[in-house]
Write an enzyme that holds these catalytic residues in place. Structure first.
Site, PDB file in Angstrom:
ATOM      1  N   SER A 151      -2.408 -22.174  13.572  1.00  0.00           N
ATOM      2  CA  SER A 151      -2.099 -20.769  13.335  1.00  0.00           C
ATOM      3  C   SER A 151      -2.134 -19.934  14.595  1.00  0.00           C
ATOM      4  O   SER A 151      -2.947 -19.022  14.733  1.00  0.00           O
ATOM      5  CB  SER A 151      -3.041 -20.220  12.280  1.00  0.00           C
ATOM      6  OG  SER A 151      -2.941 -21.043  11.151  1.00  0.00           O
ATOM      7  N   ARG A 166       1.419 -18.703  23.039  1.00  0.00           N
ATOM      8  CA  ARG A 166       0.197 -18.120  23.608  1.00  0.00           C
ATOM      9  C   ARG A 166      -0.945 -18.315  22.623  1.00  0.00           C
ATOM     10  O   ARG A 166      -0.733 -18.447  21.419  1.00  0.00           O
ATOM     11  CB  ARG A 166       0.368 -16.625  23.895  1.00  0.00           C
ATOM     12  CG  ARG A 166       0.603 -15.790  22.645  1.00  0.00           C
ATOM     13  CD  ARG A 166       0.706 -14.299  22.886  1.00  0.00           C
ATOM     14  NE  ARG A 166       1.026 -13.636  21.627  1.00  0.00           N
ATOM     15  CZ  ARG A 166       2.252 -13.536  21.124  1.00  0.00           C
ATOM     16  NH1 ARG A 166       3.280 -14.036  21.772  1.00  0.00           N
ATOM     17  NH2 ARG A 166       2.461 -12.957  19.957  1.00  0.00           N
ATOM     18  N   ASP A 204      -0.413 -21.330   8.985  1.00  0.00           N
ATOM     19  CA  ASP A 204      -1.215 -21.124   7.764  1.00  0.00           C
ATOM     20  C   ASP A 204      -0.545 -20.142   6.799  1.00  0.00           C
ATOM     21  O   ASP A 204      -0.697 -20.245   5.580  1.00  0.00           O
ATOM     22  CB  ASP A 204      -2.644 -20.698   8.069  1.00  0.00           C
ATOM     23  CG  ASP A 204      -2.756 -19.403   8.856  1.00  0.00           C
ATOM     24  OD1 ASP A 204      -1.718 -18.914   9.360  1.00  0.00           O
ATOM     25  OD2 ASP A 204      -3.868 -18.879   8.972  1.00  0.00           O
TER      26      ASP A 204
HETATM   27 MG    MG Z   1      -7.424 -19.218   6.929  1.00  0.00          MG
END
Ligand code: MG
Ligand code: ADP
Length: 493
Positions: A151, A166, A204
């Protein structure tokens, strides 16, 4: 001026009135479309190469890992094919030194070792059988397909490859930037000789959308997934012909038959140049003293990683004001604040304190006092001190929830989702939306104030918590990827 008056004055700086919400929505729509057309825009609008959402009939056993916040999660997911699943998981705190000082090799070997111990504990027969086959030179048989939830902003080239743009959320390992994170994980896995193939790279937020769509398949599937946890981000189903920047991606490979693709908005960086976002001196200083100033500016006003620190800075300003006394002992106050309290430490105040304080309905501030003691070792605060904390918590939490309505409204309006009578399904995940009292309520209040949404639009938006999104969602994307035979080329470093 009294303490409570001063807290009230500061709280007003966090007001985010209806007309600002509307300006935010217009600007979001502009940045959204810019991101679909061009690279290097404030909203990255990343094509995920996932071109369909599940309907609940999917089946099989898949592995999923989740790197993206405070914990590293390893899980196996059995999809039963009837909108239900069983999930086995382990959660490991990521050592601070691996997040921000070591090399990418250190980090990914740590992750691979966690996968190994998970397999030994929960799938040892499968694991041992693979080791025996390996001795016979049969490497490709019976591999677990793994969905890798990663994520952070990634430039994706296909469903199982993407390079890190990044780091965010406190991670900072420079040598990983620009590298394919699937290949990095696969080589660590291969070094430990594990029976695992990294089949899909998953954000995610996309996982949250997929999981929600599997578990509650409405007539049209889920349209949008959103995270309000350590960070904030969203993913939604976009029309392929609107994603015009795809035409410039020569090597991109994906199924065009659905005419749609999930877009990972990376909305944490909405309006980094602060053309419409509200700003206080506390927001400004938090950003200036963070390890990534000038970026993730929306996230820095909305998500769990930052709300506690905003509150700490506002309280510290009152504490350091010689004319006012918060958390300072005096003739009238027996309050104590030890010098080693997390109150004095950057990032020391956890956002869960805001939920505890906001939830307090007692007239003696029982929960506020408990929270101040547990989190900050502050004892015997006066009722005025507790009231000041409550006022600031409420202002900061409410602004975050109202800001959260901006991307939601903008994406729904731009996709024309409010033009028909159909219900729009939205899956949400993250401690903030789950535990901060009435977060959804404040968000809906702001949604209603957007003229194109209004009362009628708000009623059509169905919001549901999508728990374990990153696990189940990642498994679902690994499933999609493993069915695509053209992707089964061995990974190279
Ligand atoms: Mg989470
Ligand atoms: P992640 O985003 O890492 O997957 P979570 O959704 O649990 O995990 O979010 C963790 C973040 O939420 C942390 O920043 C933490 O401070 C914050 N948090 C944890 N508990 C609560 C709570 N009860 N209320 C509000 N924020 C919380």
């Amino acid at each position: 001026m009294s303490l409570v008056e001063e807290a009230t004055r500061i709280a007003r700086e966090f007001d985010y009135p209806a007309e600002q919400v509307q300006r935010g929505v217009s600007e979001y729509i502009r940045q959204l479309n810019e991101g679909l057309a061009k690279e290097n825009t404030t909203l990255s609008q990343i094509p995920t190469f996932v071109t369909a959402v599940p309907n609940g009939t999917e089946k099989g056993l898949y592995l999923a890992v989740d790197l993206g916040g405070t914990n590293f999660r390893v899980c196996s997911v059995q999809l039963h094919g009837d909108t239900t699943f069983s999930l086995t998981q382990s959660k490991i705190m990521i050592p601070r030194e691996l997040m921000a000082s070591g090399t990418s090799k250190d980090l990914f070997l740590f992750l691979a070792r966690q996968i190994e111990s998970f397999l030994r504990i929960h799938h040892n027969e499968h694991f041992e059988a693979h080791l025996r086959r390996r001795l016979d030179g049969n490497h490709e048989q019976d591999l677990f397909d793994l969905g890798f939830t990663f994520s952070f902003p990634v430039r994706q080239f296909g469903i199982n490859s993407g390079t890190l743009i990044r780091w965010t959320k406190g991670f900072n390992i420079p040598d990983a930037v620009g590298h394919d994170v699937c290949a990095l994980l696969q080589s660590a896995i291969d070094e430990l000789q594990l029976p695992v193939r990294v089949a899909a790279l998953v954000n995610d937020t996309v996982g949250t959308l997929m999981a929600r769509s599997y578990t509650s398949p409405g007539e049209t599937g889920t349209f949008l997934g959103a995270i309000f946890g350590t960070g904030t981000n969203g993913a939604y189903v976009e029309k392929l012909d609107k994603i015009t920047k795809l035409q410039h991606m020569k090597d991109a490979h994906y199924d065009k038959s659905t005419g749609e693709m999930i877009i990972n908005a990376e909305w944490g960086s909405f309006d980094n140049h602060l053309s419409v976002l509200p700003s206080t001196v506390y927001d400004h200083d938090l950003d200036a003293e963070s390890n990534n100033p000038g970026v993730q500016m929306f996230e820095k006003r909305v998500s769990g990683m930052f709300l506690g620190e905003i509150l700490r800075r506002a309280l510290l300003a009152i504490h350091n004001n010689p004319k006012l006394a918060i958390f300072k002992a005096s003739e009238t106050s027996k309050v104590s604040l030890p010098s080693d309290s997390l109150f004095y430490r950057q990032w020391g105040l956890d956002t869960s304190l805001l939920s505890q304080v906001e939830a307090d309905t007692t007239k003696d501030y029982v929960d506020v006092k408990a929270a101040l003691k547990d989190h900050l070792k502050i004892e015997n605060p006066s009722n005025d001190e507790c009231e000041a904390v409550k006022i600031l918590v409420h202002a900061i939490g409410k602004r975050a929830a109202r800001l959260s309505a901006v991307p939601l409204a903008a994406i729904l309006i731009d996709a024309g989702k409010l033009d028909s009578d159909d219900v729009v399904d939205v899956g949400v995940d993250g401690s903030l939306v789950e535990f901060y009292p009435n977060f959804e309520g404040y968000m809906r209040e702001a949604l209603r104030e957007v003229p194109q949404v209004g009362d009628a639009g708000n009623k059509k938006i169905r919001i549901g918590i999508s728990k374990d999104g990153s696990g189940v969602g990642a498994a679902l994307i690994a499933l999609v990827a493993s069915k695509d035979e053209t992707l089964h080329t061995p990974h190279k470093e």
